[in-house]
Design a protein around this motif. Structure first.
Motif, short mmCIF file in Angstrom:
data_model
loop_
_atom_site.label_atom_id
_atom_site.label_comp_id
_atom_site.label_asym_id
_atom_site.label_seq_id
_atom_site.Cartn_x
_atom_site.Cartn_y
_atom_site.Cartn_z
N TYR A 79 0.85 -1.19 0.00
CA TYR A 79 0.00 0.00 0.00
C TYR A 79 0.88 1.24 0.00
N ILE A 80 0.40 2.30 -0.63
CA ILE A 80 1.05 3.60 -0.53
C ILE A 80 0.17 4.49 0.34
N TYR A 81 0.82 5.10 1.34
CA TYR A 81 0.14 5.99 2.27
C TYR A 81 0.64 7.42 2.09
N HIS A 82 -0.24 8.37 2.30
CA HIS A 82 0.11 9.79 2.31
C HIS A 82 -0.53 10.41 3.54
N ASN A 83 0.31 10.88 4.45
CA ASN A 83 -0.16 11.50 5.71
C ASN A 83 -1.18 10.63 6.45
N GLY A 84 -0.94 9.32 6.47
CA GLY A 84 -1.80 8.40 7.21
C GLY A 84 -2.99 7.88 6.43
N ASN A 85 -3.21 8.36 5.21
CA ASN A 85 -4.32 7.89 4.39
C ASN A 85 -3.83 6.88 3.36
N ARG A 86 -4.45 5.70 3.34
CA ARG A 86 -4.08 4.69 2.35
C ARG A 86 -4.68 5.10 1.01
N LEU A 87 -3.82 5.26 0.01
CA LEU A 87 -4.26 5.76 -1.28
C LEU A 87 -4.26 4.71 -2.38
N LEU A 88 -3.39 3.73 -2.30
CA LEU A 88 -3.16 2.86 -3.43
C LEU A 88 -2.78 1.47 -2.96
#
Length: 73
Positions: A12-21
């Motif tokens: 998974y790719i996360y950005h600022n704690g949000n799973r995006l991908l």
């Protein structure tokens, strides 16, 4: 063949704690995994955090065949 978690490798790719991908590779007969790739474009600001994390997989194939790239545009 069943598609249990032990036969999948999740990333998974996360950005600022949000799973995006999610990228997922599934083991086929003989222990070989299908290739998986994904691309995401993010607008980042100072202090943002981006990371990759494996999912609920029992294991991911043992060879170092994984790569991650990032670009500053």
């Amino acid at each position: 063949m069943s598609n249990s978690d032990s036969q999948r490798c999740y990333a998974y790719i996360y950005h600022n704690g949000n799973r995006l991908l999610l990228s997922q590779s599934i083991e086929e007969n003989g222990g070989y995994y299908e290739a998986a790739s994904n691309t995401i474009l993010l607008t980042l600001t100072v202090g943002d955090r981006v990371w990759i994390q494996t999912g609920a997989s029992t294991f991911c194939y043992g060879y170092p065949n994984t790569a991650f790239s990032g670009w500053k545009l």
